[in-house]
Write a protein that holds these residues in place. Structure first.
Motif, mmCIF file in Angstrom:
data_model
loop_
_atom_site.group_PDB
_atom_site.id
_atom_site.type_symbol
_atom_site.label_atom_id
_atom_site.label_comp_id
_atom_site.label_asym_id
_atom_site.label_seq_id
_atom_site.Cartn_x
_atom_site.Cartn_y
_atom_site.Cartn_z
ATOM 1 N N GLU A 167 -28.252 -15.751 -42.109
ATOM 2 C CA GLU A 167 -27.879 -16.446 -43.177
ATOM 3 C C GLU A 167 -26.707 -16.182 -43.590
ATOM 4 N N GLN A 168 -26.221 -14.713 -43.593
ATOM 5 C CA GLN A 168 -24.912 -14.451 -43.885
ATOM 6 C C GLN A 168 -23.972 -15.152 -43.328
ATOM 7 N N LEU A 169 -24.210 -15.167 -41.908
ATOM 8 C CA LEU A 169 -23.136 -15.742 -41.018
ATOM 9 C C LEU A 169 -22.906 -17.529 -41.612
ATOM 10 N N MET A 170 -24.242 -18.000 -41.702
ATOM 11 C CA MET A 170 -24.036 -19.451 -42.054
ATOM 12 C C MET A 170 -23.506 -19.704 -43.453
ATOM 13 N N ALA A 171 -23.592 -18.614 -44.430
ATOM 14 C CA ALA A 171 -22.838 -18.752 -45.551
ATOM 15 C C ALA A 171 -21.354 -18.326 -45.449
ATOM 16 N N ILE A 172 -21.017 -17.514 -44.597
ATOM 17 C CA ILE A 172 -19.515 -17.353 -44.323
ATOM 18 C C ILE A 172 -19.116 -18.568 -43.591
ATOM 19 N N ARG A 173 -19.675 -19.200 -42.710
ATOM 20 C CA ARG A 173 -18.970 -20.435 -42.013
ATOM 21 C C ARG A 173 -18.920 -21.510 -43.037
ATOM 22 N N GLN A 174 -20.047 -21.749 -43.835
ATOM 23 C CA GLN A 174 -19.830 -22.902 -44.922
ATOM 24 C C GLN A 174 -18.496 -22.651 -45.830
ATOM 25 N N PHE A 175 -18.485 -21.450 -46.106
ATOM 26 C CA PHE A 175 -17.299 -20.752 -47.138
ATOM 27 C C PHE A 175 -16.002 -21.211 -46.354
ATOM 28 N N GLN A 176 -15.845 -20.809 -45.045
ATOM 29 C CA GLN A 176 -14.889 -20.757 -44.499
ATOM 30 C C GLN A 176 -14.541 -22.765 -44.230
ATOM 31 N N LYS A 177 -15.536 -23.385 -44.046
ATOM 32 C CA LYS A 177 -15.136 -24.648 -44.102
ATOM 33 C C LYS A 177 -14.549 -25.381 -45.224
ATOM 34 N N GLU A 178 -15.230 -24.779 -46.396
ATOM 35 C CA GLU A 178 -14.711 -25.180 -47.810
ATOM 36 C C GLU A 178 -13.123 -24.950 -47.903
ATOM 37 N N VAL A 228 -11.152 -24.542 -45.160
ATOM 38 C CA VAL A 228 -10.401 -25.435 -44.605
ATOM 39 C C VAL A 228 -10.124 -26.601 -45.225
ATOM 40 N N LEU A 229 -11.138 -27.211 -45.753
ATOM 41 C CA LEU A 229 -10.963 -28.685 -46.724
ATOM 42 C C LEU A 229 -9.904 -28.412 -47.737
ATOM 43 N N GLU A 230 -10.208 -27.277 -48.504
ATOM 44 C CA GLU A 230 -9.531 -26.973 -49.495
ATOM 45 C C GLU A 230 -7.876 -27.037 -49.053
ATOM 46 N N ARG A 268 -2.405 -29.044 -48.388
ATOM 47 C CA ARG A 268 -1.345 -29.565 -47.358
ATOM 48 C C ARG A 268 -0.869 -31.091 -47.618
ATOM 49 N N GLU A 269 -2.011 -32.041 -48.037
ATOM 50 C CA GLU A 269 -1.751 -33.272 -48.109
ATOM 51 C C GLU A 269 -0.907 -33.795 -49.440
ATOM 52 N N GLN A 270 -1.117 -33.088 -50.538
ATOM 53 C CA GLN A 270 -0.481 -33.086 -51.673
ATOM 54 C C GLN A 270 0.733 -32.597 -51.599
ATOM 55 N N GLU A 271 0.859 -31.391 -50.772
ATOM 56 C CA GLU A 271 2.356 -31.120 -50.724
ATOM 57 C C GLU A 271 3.020 -32.153 -49.757
#
Length: 340
Positions: free
Chosen positions: A241-252, A254-256, A261-264
């Protein structure tokens, strides 16, 4: 209580005390020996000084008496008692030439006097030989006594050295025995320490293998209170569960980061477009300015050419007027000078 270690310490202390006692006895023996040698040397020196003083006194008594001095007659305490009249008889030896008591040709006892003098010289010579023989005998006796004394002293010194060597040999034997016993005790102690260390290492390895640290038990990282839910020093990893939460946070994240980067990128493109427009406007203004400068330069060149033509025409006109007022010969002379 480690009784063996205590017994070993007691035994070692006793051996150390025995060695120190042997050293003190050896030092005391050396001091006694040195004191004896000093006493013997002082006694020998005193005897030598005494013999020398005795020989000096005997020599002064036998050969350097007061009556043998040349000035003894001046310092003789019995001079007045021994004094005689100026002349006792005709053969008085005290009658010198300056005394005016005896004159040349009056020596009647010449033969007796010469005989007496020869006899006296012979007695003196025999006495000197006798004294010389006695001195040689005394010197020989003194040398014999000194040789005997040196031999006895050397014998005593050799005896003391032998005793010292025996005591040193005994001390060395005791030290070797003590060192051998101490080495055996040290080896036994090292073996015991090695066995104890091996046992401790095995116990430690067994404890580590069976403990939670190497088995990586995740339950040991649970804290005792809600304030510290995880013990950092015992944490062994994350669950799913902790690993999935960390991966989800990492994906967010990356998107952010992609959005930022697109705005820049868009902002940089807008800035590039504005810079190109400004550069193009600057280039057009510079070209317009160059064209104006070129036109102004051409107008200025035309104006300068017209002014030059006018100046030349004016100069020609003035020269013509000047030449028209001059006679013909002077005109040709000036013309030739001008052409030259």
């Amino acid at each position: 209580i480690d009784k063996d270690a205590l017994d070993a310490q007691v035994k070692e202390r006793k051996m150390q005390e025995a060695i120190e006692k042997a050293q003190h006895e050896r030092f005391a023996h050396d001091m006694k020996k040195n004191d004896k040698l000093m006493c013997l040397l002082e006694e020998r020196q005193k005897n030598e000084i005494k013999d020398m003083n005795k020989a000096l006194n005997e020599f002064q008594k036998n050969f350097q008496g007061p009556e043998t001095r040349r000035e003894f007659d001046l310092n003789d305490p019995q001079a007045l008692k021994k004094d005689r009249p100026a002349r006792v008889s005709d053969d008085d030896p005290r009658c010198t030439i300056s005394g005016m008591q005896k004159f040349m040709g009056e020596d009647l006892n010449y033969d007796q006097r010469m005989k007496f003098q020869k006899e006296q010289l012979r007695e003196w010579s025999l006495q000197q030989q006798k004294d010389f023989k006695n001195a040689l005998a005394d010197q020989k006796l003194a040398d014999d006594l000194y040789d005997k004394f040196r031999i006895e002293l050397d014998r005593k010194i050799m005896e003391e050295q032998r005793k010292e060597e025996e005591s040193r040999r005994d001390i060395c034997t005791a030290i070797k025995t003590f060192n051998r016993i101490q080495a055996a005790e040290l080896d036994h102690k090292n073996e015991l320490e090695k066995a104890q260390k091996i046992k401790d290492d095995m116990d430690e390895i067994t404890c580590l293998l069976r403990g939670d640290f190497l088995s990586e038990n995740p339950d040991q990282a649970i804290g005792p209170s809600s304030k510290h839910p995880v013990l950092v020093d015992r944490w062994k990893g994350l669950n799913q569960e902790q690993l999935m939460a960390i991966r989800q946070f990492q994906k967010e994240q990356v998107l952010e980061r992609q959005r930022a980067r697109e705005q820049e990128r868009r902002r940089d493109a807008e800035w590039d477009r504005q810079r190109l427009q400004a550069a193009r406007a600057q280039l057009l203004w510079e070209r317009h300015q160059q064209r104006q400068n070129r036109v102004e330069r051409q107008d200025l060149d035309v104006r300068n050419a017209e002014l030059s033509q006018e100046q030349k025409a004016k100069n020609i006109y003035l020269k013509e007027e000047e030449y028209s007022n001059i006679p013909t010969e002077e005109f040709y002379a000036q013309f030739n000078t001008t052409t030259r």
